[in-house]
Write a protein that holds these residues in place. Sequence first.
Motif, mmCIF file in Angstrom:
data_model
loop_
_atom_site.group_PDB
_atom_site.id
_atom_site.type_symbol
_atom_site.label_atom_id
_atom_site.label_comp_id
_atom_site.label_asym_id
_atom_site.label_seq_id
_atom_site.Cartn_x
_atom_site.Cartn_y
_atom_site.Cartn_z
ATOM 1 N N ALA A 1 2.989 101.857 49.208
ATOM 2 C CA ALA A 1 3.103 102.156 47.775
ATOM 3 C C ALA A 1 4.082 101.194 47.096
ATOM 4 O O ALA A 1 3.879 100.807 45.945
ATOM 5 C CB ALA A 1 3.542 103.605 47.581
ATOM 6 N N ALA A 2 5.128 100.807 47.822
ATOM 7 C CA ALA A 2 6.086 99.842 47.255
ATOM 8 C C ALA A 2 5.374 98.511 47.024
ATOM 9 O O ALA A 2 5.576 97.856 46.002
ATOM 10 C CB ALA A 2 7.280 99.678 48.184
ATOM 11 N N LYS A 3 4.529 98.121 47.978
ATOM 12 C CA LYS A 3 3.743 96.879 47.821
ATOM 13 C C LYS A 3 2.823 96.963 46.606
ATOM 14 O O LYS A 3 2.553 95.967 45.931
ATOM 15 C CB LYS A 3 2.887 96.637 49.074
ATOM 16 C CG LYS A 3 3.576 95.772 50.098
ATOM 17 C CD LYS A 3 2.587 95.236 51.119
ATOM 18 C CE LYS A 3 3.358 94.817 52.357
ATOM 19 N NZ LYS A 3 2.782 95.368 53.596
ATOM 20 N N CYS A 4 2.333 98.173 46.345
ATOM 21 C CA CYS A 4 1.446 98.375 45.186
ATOM 22 C C CYS A 4 2.220 98.332 43.871
ATOM 23 O O CYS A 4 1.620 98.288 42.801
ATOM 24 C CB CYS A 4 0.727 99.717 45.283
ATOM 25 S SG CYS A 4 -0.391 99.850 46.672
ATOM 26 N N GLY A 5 3.549 98.404 43.965
ATOM 27 C CA GLY A 5 4.350 98.279 42.744
ATOM 28 C C GLY A 5 5.128 99.517 42.327
ATOM 29 O O GLY A 5 5.767 99.521 41.271
ATOM 30 N N ILE A 6 5.091 100.577 43.157
ATOM 31 C CA ILE A 6 5.881 101.783 42.839
ATOM 32 C C ILE A 6 7.369 101.435 42.973
ATOM 33 O O ILE A 6 7.789 100.799 43.931
ATOM 34 C CB ILE A 6 5.522 102.941 43.802
ATOM 35 C CG1 ILE A 6 4.041 103.290 43.720
ATOM 36 C CG2 ILE A 6 6.422 104.147 43.561
ATOM 37 C CD1 ILE A 6 3.620 104.088 42.527
ATOM 38 N N LYS A 7 8.136 101.862 41.975
ATOM 39 C CA LYS A 7 9.552 101.460 41.927
ATOM 40 C C LYS A 7 10.522 102.514 42.446
ATOM 41 O O LYS A 7 11.691 102.221 42.718
ATOM 42 C CB LYS A 7 9.930 101.130 40.469
ATOM 43 C CG LYS A 7 9.276 99.890 39.945
ATOM 44 C CD LYS A 7 9.921 98.692 40.597
ATOM 45 C CE LYS A 7 9.222 97.404 40.225
ATOM 46 N NZ LYS A 7 9.012 96.554 41.387
ATOM 47 N N GLY A 8 10.066 103.755 42.526
ATOM 48 C CA GLY A 8 10.974 104.809 42.977
ATOM 49 C C GLY A 8 10.221 105.910 43.702
ATOM 50 O O GLY A 8 9.101 106.254 43.323
ATOM 51 N N PHE A 9 10.851 106.424 44.749
ATOM 52 C CA PHE A 9 10.217 107.483 45.543
ATOM 53 C C PHE A 9 11.075 108.732 45.579
ATOM 54 O O PHE A 9 12.289 108.648 45.760
ATOM 55 C CB PHE A 9 10.004 107.008 46.990
ATOM 56 C CG PHE A 9 9.020 105.898 47.105
ATOM 57 C CD1 PHE A 9 7.659 106.166 47.139
ATOM 58 C CD2 PHE A 9 9.438 104.569 47.155
ATOM 59 C CE1 PHE A 9 6.739 105.135 47.222
ATOM 60 C CE2 PHE A 9 8.517 103.531 47.239
ATOM 61 C CZ PHE A 9 7.164 103.819 47.276
ATOM 62 N N LEU A 10 10.413 109.849 45.414
ATOM 63 C CA LEU A 10 11.065 111.122 45.672
ATOM 64 C C LEU A 10 10.462 111.580 46.994
ATOM 65 O O LEU A 10 9.293 111.951 47.063
ATOM 66 C CB LEU A 10 10.768 112.104 44.529
ATOM 67 C CG LEU A 10 11.591 113.384 44.507
ATOM 68 C CD1 LEU A 10 13.097 113.075 44.524
ATOM 69 C CD2 LEU A 10 11.279 114.203 43.261
ATOM 70 N N ASN A 11 11.270 111.476 48.037
ATOM 71 C CA ASN A 11 10.766 111.703 49.386
ATOM 72 C C ASN A 11 11.054 113.124 49.851
ATOM 73 O O ASN A 11 12.197 113.498 50.070
ATOM 74 C CB ASN A 11 11.436 110.690 50.334
ATOM 75 C CG ASN A 11 11.165 110.993 51.793
ATOM 76 O OD1 ASN A 11 10.081 111.479 52.142
ATOM 77 N ND2 ASN A 11 12.139 110.719 52.655
ATOM 78 N N PHE A 12 9.995 113.905 50.020
ATOM 79 C CA PHE A 12 10.156 115.297 50.447
ATOM 80 C C PHE A 12 10.012 115.447 51.957
ATOM 81 O O PHE A 12 10.162 116.537 52.479
ATOM 82 C CB PHE A 12 9.106 116.182 49.763
ATOM 83 C CG PHE A 12 9.428 116.472 48.326
ATOM 84 C CD1 PHE A 12 10.207 117.575 47.983
ATOM 85 C CD2 PHE A 12 8.982 115.638 47.313
ATOM 86 C CE1 PHE A 12 10.506 117.843 46.656
ATOM 87 C CE2 PHE A 12 9.275 115.909 45.982
ATOM 88 C CZ PHE A 12 10.049 117.015 45.649
ATOM 89 N N THR A 13 9.634 114.385 52.653
ATOM 90 C CA THR A 13 9.415 114.512 54.095
ATOM 91 C C THR A 13 10.763 114.480 54.803
ATOM 92 O O THR A 13 11.717 113.876 54.306
ATOM 93 C CB THR A 13 8.539 113.370 54.640
ATOM 94 O OG1 THR A 13 9.283 112.148 54.594
ATOM 95 C CG2 THR A 13 7.278 113.198 53.816
ATOM 96 N N TYR A 14 10.783 115.130 55.954
ATOM 97 C CA TYR A 14 12.077 115.252 56.619
ATOM 98 C C TYR A 14 12.380 114.018 57.468
ATOM 99 O O TYR A 14 12.559 114.077 58.670
ATOM 100 C CB TYR A 14 12.105 116.538 57.462
ATOM 101 C CG TYR A 14 13.508 116.975 57.743
ATOM 102 C CD1 TYR A 14 14.442 117.036 56.717
ATOM 103 C CD2 TYR A 14 13.919 117.301 59.024
ATOM 104 C CE1 TYR A 14 15.742 117.414 56.948
ATOM 105 C CE2 TYR A 14 15.227 117.689 59.274
ATOM 106 C CZ TYR A 14 16.120 117.736 58.219
ATOM 107 O OH TYR A 14 17.408 118.103 58.456
ATOM 108 N N THR A 15 12.381 112.886 56.794
ATOM 109 C CA THR A 15 12.741 111.640 57.461
ATOM 110 C C THR A 15 13.276 110.699 56.390
ATOM 111 O O THR A 15 13.001 110.898 55.207
ATOM 112 C CB THR A 15 11.508 111.031 58.177
ATOM 113 O OG1 THR A 15 11.898 109.863 58.872
ATOM 114 C CG2 THR A 15 10.408 110.654 57.203
#
Length: 210
Positions: A167-181
């Motif tokens: 997704a970062a390669k696709c151009g997303i600039k920020g992630f809200l990561n809900f996974t436990y990692t």
Amino acid sequence: VEKSNKKISGEVIKRLPRYYRYLGDLKKSGLTKISSTELSRRMNVTPSQIRQDLNCFGGFGQQGYGYNIENLYNSIGKILGLDSTVDTVIIGAGNLGSALANYKGFESRGFKLIGIFDTSSEKIGTIIADCEVLPLQDLEDFCKKNMPKIAMITVPKGAASEVAEYAAKCGIKGFLNFTYTDVTVPEGVAVENMHISDHLMMLSYKTQNM
Ligand code: NAD
């Protein structure tokens, strides 16, 4: 107010959403101005902390008047990038992804859900919160067309890093990561981790020592 984010410390930025929330409620209640003393009482922070924080970006209160609530609210919104809609996608259309998609509260704060992605043929093509679930491989084209800024990651833990990298390669600039990692992303991309289990563990610790 200038968008001079670089000058504002990370600690102050962390506190801005809470100011924004309180000021939004004050604005809704019809108040037009508030003193730092009164704001501090309501927010349970010291008046000097409030003055220091708000002075960082030129949100000076006037002597004997206090802060103009609407101006301050708008200034903080601008710093947080909420003065225009923030297009958002969800990756992982399972239990949590669907719950987040159906939550209306994000949109009222300016975060607009514009796409949901998954890899499972059972999920692709279904409709969640007026959005058709699209195959993850379509994210690249979707990003070219729609340029979403933020992705919420709600895939199984093992898929998180790979998904974030793509997704970062696709151009997303920020992630809200809900996974436990903890996902790692390239420079220039931001991650906020929502490790709910960490909070549960802290609560478990606190309640056993009460
Ligand atoms: P879920 O199994 O219901 O949903 C996961 C979804 O991700 C599925 O639809 C699956 O098809 C999809 N998926 C799998 N691999 C993918 C990939 N590579 N790309 C795109 N989509 C993919 O799980 P859930 O309960 O929604 O949980 C999702 C994540 O959130 C998990 O990591 C979980 O630990 C975390 N989490 C969930 C909750 C909760 O309340 N459900 C709470 C805290 C954290």
